[in-house]
Design an enzyme around this catalytic site. Structure first.
Site, PDB file in Angstrom:
ATOM      1  N   PRO A  13       9.688  -4.551  11.017  1.00 36.20           N
ATOM      2  CA  PRO A  13       9.315  -2.879  10.130  1.00 36.20           C
ATOM      3  C   PRO A  13      10.124  -2.567  10.333  1.00 36.20           C
ATOM      4  O   PRO A  13      11.611  -2.352  10.982  1.00 36.20           O
ATOM      5  CB  PRO A  13       8.747  -2.372  10.986  1.00 36.20           C
ATOM      6  CG  PRO A  13       8.575  -3.034  11.867  1.00 36.20           C
ATOM      7  CD  PRO A  13       8.802  -4.644  12.111  1.00 36.20           C
ATOM      8  N   ASN A  14      10.475  -1.401   9.228  1.00 42.33           N
ATOM      9  CA  ASN A  14      12.072  -0.303   9.308  1.00 42.33           C
ATOM     10  C   ASN A  14      13.207  -1.086   8.611  1.00 42.33           C
ATOM     11  O   ASN A  14      14.302  -0.386   8.315  1.00 42.33           O
ATOM     12  CB  ASN A  14      11.927   0.438  10.001  1.00 42.33           C
ATOM     13  CG  ASN A  14      10.605   1.301  10.294  1.00 42.33           C
ATOM     14  OD1 ASN A  14      10.571   1.900   9.490  1.00 42.33           O
ATOM     15  ND2 ASN A  14      10.088   1.214  11.372  1.00 42.33           N
ATOM     16  N   ARG A  21      19.333   3.994   7.236  1.00 42.88           N
ATOM     17  CA  ARG A  21      18.590   4.271   8.646  1.00 42.88           C
ATOM     18  C   ARG A  21      19.619   4.547   9.920  1.00 42.88           C
ATOM     19  O   ARG A  21      19.966   3.243  10.056  1.00 42.88           O
ATOM     20  CB  ARG A  21      17.710   3.282   9.220  1.00 42.88           C
ATOM     21  CG  ARG A  21      17.204   2.802  10.377  1.00 42.88           C
ATOM     22  CD  ARG A  21      15.605   1.957  10.103  1.00 42.88           C
ATOM     23  NE  ARG A  21      15.623   1.334  11.932  1.00 42.88           N
ATOM     24  CZ  ARG A  21      15.096   0.930  12.966  1.00 42.88           C
ATOM     25  NH1 ARG A  21      15.536  -0.545  11.782  1.00 42.88           N
ATOM     26  NH2 ARG A  21      14.600   1.017  13.666  1.00 42.88           N
ATOM     27  N   TYR A  26      22.921   0.922  13.193  1.00 44.36           N
ATOM     28  CA  TYR A  26      22.259  -0.021  11.955  1.00 44.36           C
ATOM     29  C   TYR A  26      23.551  -0.457  11.494  1.00 44.36           C
ATOM     30  O   TYR A  26      23.630  -1.794  10.892  1.00 44.36           O
ATOM     31  CB  TYR A  26      21.082   0.003  11.857  1.00 44.36           C
ATOM     32  CG  TYR A  26      20.060  -0.162  13.187  1.00 44.36           C
ATOM     33  CD1 TYR A  26      19.740  -0.761  13.694  1.00 44.36           C
ATOM     34  CD2 TYR A  26      18.930   0.698  12.920  1.00 44.36           C
ATOM     35  CE1 TYR A  26      18.975  -0.907  14.864  1.00 44.36           C
ATOM     36  CE2 TYR A  26      18.693   1.246  13.992  1.00 44.36           C
ATOM     37  CZ  TYR A  26      18.156   0.035  14.991  1.00 44.36           C
ATOM     38  OH  TYR A  26      16.494   0.545  15.626  1.00 44.36           O
ATOM     39  N   ASN A  77      13.710 -11.309  12.923  1.00 45.54           N
ATOM     40  CA  ASN A  77      14.696 -10.387  13.767  1.00 45.54           C
ATOM     41  C   ASN A  77      13.008  -8.990  13.233  1.00 45.54           C
ATOM     42  O   ASN A  77      13.078  -8.442  12.217  1.00 45.54           O
ATOM     43  CB  ASN A  77      15.818  -8.753  12.750  1.00 45.54           C
ATOM     44  CG  ASN A  77      15.506  -7.163  13.636  1.00 45.54           C
ATOM     45  OD1 ASN A  77      14.643  -7.204  14.313  1.00 45.54           O
ATOM     46  ND2 ASN A  77      16.430  -7.178  13.924  1.00 45.54           N
ATOM     47  N   ALA A  80      10.674  -3.214  15.418  1.00 40.80           N
ATOM     48  CA  ALA A  80       9.698  -2.781  16.491  1.00 40.80           C
ATOM     49  C   ALA A  80       9.055  -3.385  17.324  1.00 40.80           C
ATOM     50  O   ALA A  80       8.795  -3.764  18.535  1.00 40.80           O
ATOM     51  CB  ALA A  80       9.158  -1.602  16.623  1.00 40.80           C
ATOM     52  N   HIS A  83       8.676  -5.272  20.834  1.00 37.18           N
ATOM     53  CA  HIS A  83       8.342  -5.172  21.901  1.00 37.18           C
ATOM     54  C   HIS A  83       6.876  -5.416  22.117  1.00 37.18           C
ATOM     55  O   HIS A  83       6.631  -4.424  23.297  1.00 37.18           O
ATOM     56  CB  HIS A  83       9.063  -3.936  22.272  1.00 37.18           C
ATOM     57  CG  HIS A  83      10.675  -3.833  21.092  1.00 37.18           C
ATOM     58  ND1 HIS A  83      11.355  -4.707  21.923  1.00 37.18           N
ATOM     59  CD2 HIS A  83      11.596  -3.189  20.451  1.00 37.18           C
ATOM     60  CE1 HIS A  83      13.093  -4.001  21.713  1.00 37.18           C
ATOM     61  NE2 HIS A  83      12.473  -3.527  20.566  1.00 37.18           N
ATOM     62  N   ASP A  90       2.518 -15.417  19.323  1.00 38.29           N
ATOM     63  CA  ASP A  90       1.914 -17.117  19.085  1.00 38.29           C
ATOM     64  C   ASP A  90       1.793 -17.724  17.653  1.00 38.29           C
ATOM     65  O   ASP A  90       2.019 -18.856  17.685  1.00 38.29           O
ATOM     66  CB  ASP A  90       0.195 -16.372  19.139  1.00 38.29           C
ATOM     67  CG  ASP A  90       0.105 -15.744  20.373  1.00 38.29           C
ATOM     68  OD1 ASP A  90       0.776 -16.207  21.166  1.00 38.29           O
ATOM     69  OD2 ASP A  90      -0.968 -15.299  20.646  1.00 38.29           O
ATOM     70  N   GLU A 101      16.377 -15.115  17.358  1.00 33.01           N
ATOM     71  CA  GLU A 101      16.015 -14.402  17.120  1.00 33.01           C
ATOM     72  C   GLU A 101      17.184 -13.364  17.326  1.00 33.01           C
ATOM     73  O   GLU A 101      18.152 -13.889  18.251  1.00 33.01           O
ATOM     74  CB  GLU A 101      15.065 -13.243  18.540  1.00 33.01           C
ATOM     75  CG  GLU A 101      15.304 -12.256  18.908  1.00 33.01           C
ATOM     76  CD  GLU A 101      14.049 -12.012  20.451  1.00 33.01           C
ATOM     77  OE1 GLU A 101      14.592 -12.864  20.828  1.00 33.01           O
ATOM     78  OE2 GLU A 101      14.247 -11.167  20.621  1.00 33.01           O
ATOM     79  N   HIS A 103      19.201  -9.262  17.017  1.00 33.11           N
ATOM     80  CA  HIS A 103      18.895  -7.651  16.977  1.00 33.11           C
ATOM     81  C   HIS A 103      20.120  -7.272  16.238  1.00 33.11           C
ATOM     82  O   HIS A 103      21.313  -7.691  17.071  1.00 33.11           O
ATOM     83  CB  HIS A 103      18.512  -7.558  18.615  1.00 33.11           C
ATOM     84  CG  HIS A 103      17.509  -7.941  18.669  1.00 33.11           C
ATOM     85  ND1 HIS A 103      15.972  -7.336  17.690  1.00 33.11           N
ATOM     86  CD2 HIS A 103      17.219  -8.701  19.347  1.00 33.11           C
ATOM     87  CE1 HIS A 103      15.140  -8.223  18.805  1.00 33.11           C
ATOM     88  NE2 HIS A 103      15.136  -8.774  19.332  1.00 33.11           N
ATOM     89  N   SER A 105      21.293  -4.468  16.763  1.00 33.72           N
ATOM     90  CA  SER A 105      21.959  -3.881  18.099  1.00 33.72           C
ATOM     91  C   SER A 105      22.232  -4.258  19.223  1.00 33.72           C
ATOM     92  O   SER A 105      21.213  -5.161  19.335  1.00 33.72           O
ATOM     93  CB  SER A 105      21.610  -2.179  18.183  1.00 33.72           C
ATOM     94  OG  SER A 105      19.820  -2.171  18.564  1.00 33.72           O
ATOM     95  N   ARG A 110      20.026   0.830  24.979  1.00 34.73           N
ATOM     96  CA  ARG A 110      19.611   1.127  23.945  1.00 34.73           C
ATOM     97  C   ARG A 110      18.190   1.804  25.104  1.00 34.73           C
ATOM     98  O   ARG A 110      18.573   1.504  26.756  1.00 34.73           O
ATOM     99  CB  ARG A 110      19.113   1.032  23.275  1.00 34.73           C
ATOM    100  CG  ARG A 110      19.220   0.631  22.129  1.00 34.73           C
ATOM    101  CD  ARG A 110      19.664   0.411  21.250  1.00 34.73           C
ATOM    102  NE  ARG A 110      18.999   1.797  20.051  1.00 34.73           N
ATOM    103  CZ  ARG A 110      18.240   1.323  19.130  1.00 34.73           C
ATOM    104  NH1 ARG A 110      17.814   0.331  18.317  1.00 34.73           N
ATOM    105  NH2 ARG A 110      17.373   1.886  18.640  1.00 34.73           N
ATOM    106  N   ARG A 114      13.325  -0.789  24.547  1.00 31.73           N
ATOM    107  CA  ARG A 114      13.852  -2.338  24.233  1.00 31.73           C
ATOM    108  C   ARG A 114      13.917  -3.625  24.497  1.00 31.73           C
ATOM    109  O   ARG A 114      14.696  -4.547  23.884  1.00 31.73           O
ATOM    110  CB  ARG A 114      14.584  -1.413  23.397  1.00 31.73           C
ATOM    111  CG  ARG A 114      14.376  -0.178  21.760  1.00 31.73           C
ATOM    112  CD  ARG A 114      15.419  -0.129  21.329  1.00 31.73           C
ATOM    113  NE  ARG A 114      15.252   1.915  20.558  1.00 31.73           N
ATOM    114  CZ  ARG A 114      14.290   1.758  19.667  1.00 31.73           C
ATOM    115  NH1 ARG A 114      13.244   0.886  18.620  1.00 31.73           N
ATOM    116  NH2 ARG A 114      14.286   2.587  19.512  1.00 31.73           N
TER     117      ARG A 114
HETATM  118  C1  DQA Z   1      16.026  -3.718  16.427  1.00 31.32           C
HETATM  119  C2  DQA Z   1      16.203  -3.177  17.807  1.00 31.32           C
HETATM  120  C3  DQA Z   1      14.208  -2.973  17.650  1.00 31.32           C
HETATM  121  O1  DQA Z   1      14.539  -2.319  18.920  1.00 31.32           O
HETATM  122  C4  DQA Z   1      14.304  -2.018  16.756  1.00 31.32           C
HETATM  123  O2  DQA Z   1      12.711  -1.060  16.066  1.00 31.32           O
HETATM  124  C5  DQA Z   1      14.702  -2.543  15.286  1.00 31.32           C
HETATM  125  C6  DQA Z   1      15.897  -2.803  14.674  1.00 31.32           C
HETATM  126  C7  DQA Z   1      17.757  -4.321  15.506  1.00 31.32           C
HETATM  127  O3  DQA Z   1      18.061  -4.896  15.334  1.00 31.32           O
HETATM  128  O4  DQA Z   1      18.870  -3.514  17.123  1.00 31.32           O
HETATM  129  O5  DQA Z   1      13.784  -1.668  14.537  1.00 31.32           O
HETATM  130  O6  DQA Z   1      15.041  -4.810  15.892  1.00 31.32           O
END
Ligand code: DQA
Length: 146
Positions: A13-14, A21, A26, A77, A80, A83, A90, A101, A103, A105, A110, A114
């Site tokens: 998401p996002n 954003r 990011y 990735n 959110a 977390h 699963d 995985e 990320h 950031s 942070r 997170r």
């Molecule tokens: C993220 C870090 C997460 O905490 C955050 O909710 C994101 C992006 C990252 O790529 O740094 O949406 O996964």
């Protein structure tokens, strides 16, 4: 001709808002930039990538389930949902291919919520804090593994 190995890339998401954003966190690359970079690197490595983004946990679960038996590796990735999501954890347990995985950031610099990842103990490895280049490094690592 041997069939090319396929890497599924799942963005949570996002991440569709990358570029707009929180650019200080990011960066300014868009999701299309990231996927384009991955496609370019994949073709250099002789791999195929399929990228998917969703803002919905269940859709991400559906996509991970659909990846079972149809891809050779995964970059995820979960954003959110990293977390919080037992459902994504699963679903990842269904896969028997390497999973990285990513990320963008450095989540450990942070907020403390997170620092918790529901998926880190089921993935092969993890890259944090290297910006969008982390995706490319994940692809390079998978190229060695698949
Ligand atoms: C993220 C870090 C997460 O905490 C955050 O909710 C994101 C992006 C990252 O790529 O740094 O949406 O996964």
């Amino acid at each position: 001709m041997t069939e090319q190995k396929k890497i599924m890339v799942v963005h949570g998401p996002n991440l569709n808002m990358l570029g707009k954003r929180e650019p200080g966190v990011y960066g300014t690359a868009t999701l299309d930039d990231v996927n384009g970079m991955l496609e370019e690197r994949a073709s250099e490595l002789g791999l195929v990538v399929e990228a998917f983004q969703s803002n919905h946990e269940g859709e991400m679960v559906d996509k991970i389930q659909a990846a079972v038996g149809t891809c050779n590796g995964m970059i995820i990735n979960p954003a959110a949902y990293t977390h919080t999501s037992v459902a994504i954890k699963d679903a990842l347990l269904l896969l028997d291919v390497p999973i990285i995985e990513v990320h963008i950031s450095n989540v450990y610099k942070r907020e403390s919520f997170r620092h918790v990842s529901m998926v880190s103990d089921v993935v092969t490895g993890k890259i944090v804090g290297l910006g969008v280049h982390g995706y490319k490094f994940a692809l390079d690592a998978l190229a060695e593994m698949v």
